[in-house]
Write an enzyme that holds these catalytic residues in place. Structure first.
Site, PDB file in Angstrom:
ATOM      1  N   TYR A   1      32.388 -67.452 -50.630  1.00  0.00           N
ATOM      2  CA  TYR A   1      31.601 -66.486 -50.103  1.00  0.00           C
ATOM      3  C   TYR A   1      32.530 -65.390 -49.737  1.00  0.00           C
ATOM      4  O   TYR A   1      33.664 -65.353 -49.230  1.00  0.00           O
ATOM      5  CB  TYR A   1      30.935 -67.143 -48.939  1.00  0.00           C
ATOM      6  CG  TYR A   1      30.474 -66.235 -47.681  1.00  0.00           C
ATOM      7  CD1 TYR A   1      29.653 -65.176 -48.138  1.00  0.00           C
ATOM      8  CD2 TYR A   1      31.052 -66.254 -46.557  1.00  0.00           C
ATOM      9  CE1 TYR A   1      29.197 -64.501 -47.287  1.00  0.00           C
ATOM     10  CE2 TYR A   1      30.429 -65.339 -45.482  1.00  0.00           C
ATOM     11  CZ  TYR A   1      29.670 -64.169 -45.955  1.00  0.00           C
ATOM     12  OH  TYR A   1      29.082 -63.366 -44.985  1.00  0.00           O
ATOM     13  N   PHE A   2      32.040 -64.222 -50.073  1.00  0.00           N
ATOM     14  CA  PHE A   2      32.663 -62.968 -49.955  1.00  0.00           C
ATOM     15  C   PHE A   2      32.154 -62.061 -48.688  1.00  0.00           C
ATOM     16  O   PHE A   2      30.946 -61.678 -48.748  1.00  0.00           O
ATOM     17  CB  PHE A   2      32.742 -61.886 -51.164  1.00  0.00           C
ATOM     18  CG  PHE A   2      33.401 -60.580 -50.908  1.00  0.00           C
ATOM     19  CD1 PHE A   2      34.714 -60.573 -50.836  1.00  0.00           C
ATOM     20  CD2 PHE A   2      32.498 -59.560 -50.897  1.00  0.00           C
ATOM     21  CE1 PHE A   2      35.440 -59.276 -50.621  1.00  0.00           C
ATOM     22  CE2 PHE A   2      33.305 -58.249 -50.701  1.00  0.00           C
ATOM     23  CZ  PHE A   2      34.728 -58.260 -50.610  1.00  0.00           C
ATOM     24  N   ALA A   3      33.033 -62.209 -47.742  1.00  0.00           N
ATOM     25  CA  ALA A   3      32.453 -61.461 -46.380  1.00  0.00           C
ATOM     26  C   ALA A   3      32.909 -60.132 -46.232  1.00  0.00           C
ATOM     27  O   ALA A   3      34.033 -59.947 -46.568  1.00  0.00           O
ATOM     28  CB  ALA A   3      32.832 -62.323 -45.446  1.00  0.00           C
TER      29      ALA A   3
ATOM     30  N   GLU B   1      22.018 -65.006 -42.606  1.00  0.00           N
ATOM     31  CA  GLU B   1      22.040 -63.712 -43.335  1.00  0.00           C
ATOM     32  C   GLU B   1      20.402 -63.346 -43.281  1.00  0.00           C
ATOM     33  O   GLU B   1      20.306 -62.173 -43.712  1.00  0.00           O
ATOM     34  CB  GLU B   1      22.563 -63.619 -44.479  1.00  0.00           C
ATOM     35  CG  GLU B   1      24.008 -64.070 -44.563  1.00  0.00           C
ATOM     36  CD  GLU B   1      24.815 -62.840 -43.675  1.00  0.00           C
ATOM     37  OE1 GLU B   1      24.251 -61.782 -43.785  1.00  0.00           O
ATOM     38  OE2 GLU B   1      25.873 -63.345 -43.141  1.00  0.00           O
TER      39      GLU B   1
END
Length: 172
Positions: free
Chosen positions: A10-12, A89
């Site tokens: 996951y890219f935060a 989200e």
């Protein structure tokens, strides 16, 4: 998008840069590395024009923009936390849509899940939200010039309680 069997990456780039924020609902999150998403820019806003949210202001999203870049953190999470991350989200409410992106890292290109706001309306973040984003950028060693850009973002004047209060109790 998957790391080891049963995991996903996951890219935060927003409040989930901060480990303590992400782990409130996703305790399996483990720092993998920092990375850069090319051809996107970071924006702050709301998914509906006049919506109130738990952060009391705009929240982060990404927008396609050739030549732009967004720095963030690649986290590895157990597949069991995919639903809790989606819920955090607001995918079920139509706030964000999951997106598969290729992130440049020191370990090469990584395919990651990230989220993009639907029906974006620009809105400044609350000082508390901005603080969480900046703390996360600092905590994970994002480039100093990128951190300066985050610090330069104009915030609104909200001064009441927020999720930051919850996060601060975890950080103590």
């Amino acid at each position: 998008m998957s790391g080891a069997a049963g995991d996903f990456m996951y890219f935060a780039f927003g409040s989930n840069l901060l480990k303590e924020r992400l782990q409130l609902a996703n305790p399996s999150a483990i720092f993998r590395c920092t990375g850069r998403l090319k051809d996107y820019v970071l924006k702050f806003g709301l998914w509906e024009e006049h919506v109130d949210n738990r952060w009391h202001g705009g929240v982060a999203t990404i927008e396609f923009c050739p030549g732009g870049e967004v720095w963030g953190v690649v986290w590895t999470l157990n597949n069991e936390h995919l639903i809790s991350l989606d819920n955090q989200e607001g995918v079920n409410l139509g706030m964000y849509s999951p997106l598969e992106v290729t992130v440049e890292t020191n370990h090469g290109l990584m395919l990651c899940r990230t989220y993009q706001m639907n029906h974006f309306h620009a809105c400044p973040p609350s000082p508390q939200y901005k603080q969480v984003v900046c703390l996360g950028a600092e905590q994970n060693g994002l480039p100093v010039e990128y951190l300066r850009r985050l610090e330069a973002v104009q915030a609104n004047n909200y001064s009441g309680p927020s999720i930051l209060d919850q996060i601060e109790t975890v950080m103590k």
